[in-house]
Write a protein that holds these residues in place. Sequence first.
Motif, PDB file in Angstrom:
ATOM      1  N   GLU A  25     -15.090 118.595  46.980  1.00  0.00           N
ATOM      2  CA  GLU A  25     -14.663 117.317  46.408  1.00  0.00           C
ATOM      3  C   GLU A  25     -13.146 117.254  46.261  1.00  0.00           C
ATOM      4  N   ASP A  26     -12.538 118.315  45.735  1.00  0.00           N
ATOM      5  CA  ASP A  26     -11.081 118.336  45.572  1.00  0.00           C
ATOM      6  C   ASP A  26     -10.387 118.334  46.933  1.00  0.00           C
ATOM      7  N   GLY A  27     -10.945 119.083  47.880  1.00  0.00           N
ATOM      8  CA  GLY A  27     -10.343 119.129  49.209  1.00  0.00           C
ATOM      9  C   GLY A  27     -10.370 117.784  49.903  1.00  0.00           C
ATOM     10  N   ASP A  54     -17.064 126.753  49.784  1.00  0.00           N
ATOM     11  CA  ASP A  54     -17.778 126.992  48.540  1.00  0.00           C
ATOM     12  C   ASP A  54     -19.275 126.757  48.640  1.00  0.00           C
ATOM     13  N   PHE A  78     -11.441 124.702  53.142  1.00  0.00           N
ATOM     14  CA  PHE A  78     -10.185 123.980  52.979  1.00  0.00           C
ATOM     15  C   PHE A  78      -9.050 124.769  53.638  1.00  0.00           C
ATOM     16  N   ARG A 124     -10.464 114.909  48.421  1.00  0.00           N
ATOM     17  CA  ARG A 124      -9.524 114.048  47.701  1.00  0.00           C
ATOM     18  C   ARG A 124      -8.098 114.264  48.218  1.00  0.00           C
ATOM     19  N   MET A 125      -7.725 115.503  48.473  1.00  0.00           N
ATOM     20  CA  MET A 125      -6.384 115.792  48.988  1.00  0.00           C
ATOM     21  C   MET A 125      -6.215 115.303  50.425  1.00  0.00           C
ATOM     22  N   ARG A 180     -10.724 128.874  47.132  1.00  0.00           N
ATOM     23  CA  ARG A 180     -10.196 128.331  45.876  1.00  0.00           C
ATOM     24  C   ARG A 180     -10.427 126.826  45.722  1.00  0.00           C
ATOM     25  N   VAL A 181     -10.593 126.117  46.823  1.00  0.00           N
ATOM     26  CA  VAL A 181     -10.654 124.658  46.778  1.00  0.00           C
ATOM     27  C   VAL A 181     -12.062 124.188  47.111  1.00  0.00           C
ATOM     28  N   GLY A 182     -12.699 123.523  46.147  1.00  0.00           N
ATOM     29  CA  GLY A 182     -14.028 122.976  46.368  1.00  0.00           C
ATOM     30  C   GLY A 182     -13.986 121.735  47.243  1.00  0.00           C
ATOM     31  N   LEU A 235     -15.228 108.530  46.748  1.00  0.00           N
ATOM     32  CA  LEU A 235     -13.775 108.608  46.611  1.00  0.00           C
ATOM     33  C   LEU A 235     -13.109 107.283  46.940  1.00  0.00           C
TER      34      LEU A 235
END
Length: 316
Positions: free
Chosen positions: A300-302, A245, A219, A304-305, A296-298, A260
């Motif tokens: 799935e979260d990345g 990750d 990310f 999503r952003m 720090r950012v996995g 998503l």
Amino acid sequence: MTKALVTGCAGFIGSHLTQRLLKDGVSVIGIDGFLDNYDVAAKLRNLAEIGTHPAFTFHSVMLQTQRWEQWLDGVDVVYHLAALPGVRSSWGAAFSDYVSHNILVTQSLLEACLKLPKPPVIVASSSSSVYGTMEGSRTDEQTPLRPISPYGVTKASMEQICQVYVKAFGLPVTMLRYFTVYGPRQRTDMAFHRFFSQMLKGESVSIYGDGQQSRDFTFVSDAVEANLLAARHASPGDIFNIGGDREIKLIDVLNIMGQLLQITPKIQFATGSAGDSLRTCADISFAQTKLGYRPRVGLEDGLRMQLANLRAQNKG
């Protein structure tokens, strides 16, 4: 460190890095030549995101003009992200452009830095391009370089010219081998941006190859943090893998994207391109130990952003 030079400041990683430096109270000299290798409007949007910060001075100019004395005046640290990217477009006559932007410009920057009190120089490299297709388990920085594209050759050569200046003059140059960076503002020609854009339009997603190729995705905020950590903690000549990750197949990433968007992606498989690596997977233990780097950012979260950012752009 109070004043930084960022080359490629209107690009994907460069714009995020510039914003972070300004937020941290660092004055930034930013340079970008607005190469038309992808949509220039995207770079202008990135520049608009940085805004008119009083500590930001921007020069819209090609690095080949070599106004180093002006650009480096009072600079404490250099982040060299400017480059001509792209594996598929680096074949044939275009190779000379890659040599100019990725090797010759870097050499001229290093030469100019010799006239300063040896500021840290953090240089962006590329993992999949310099390593080629990876074998075995995770790849560490001692793995032999086997580039399989002209672009990869120029990035490997760029690393070599950096090491020459480290050994000959003690110039504190650090190289970061990024493993497929993604996130908001990703280049429009890169896979995740294309995939999301195609899905949002209800179109089929085009994949080169069979989708079984795997990547280690990083990310963009983690890539930015790696730059700052390298400026503080690296030694001259250090090379660091900067990864995410986990390793994951491209077809599985598409399934996450579909979840998503609450759709089942329609996929069109195209012939794989020469020079594309089939697998990348970073051993980041050296960066963890020496720099304190931690992604720090996995994924799935990345993703999503990145999707939220793309939707906001489309509304605008």
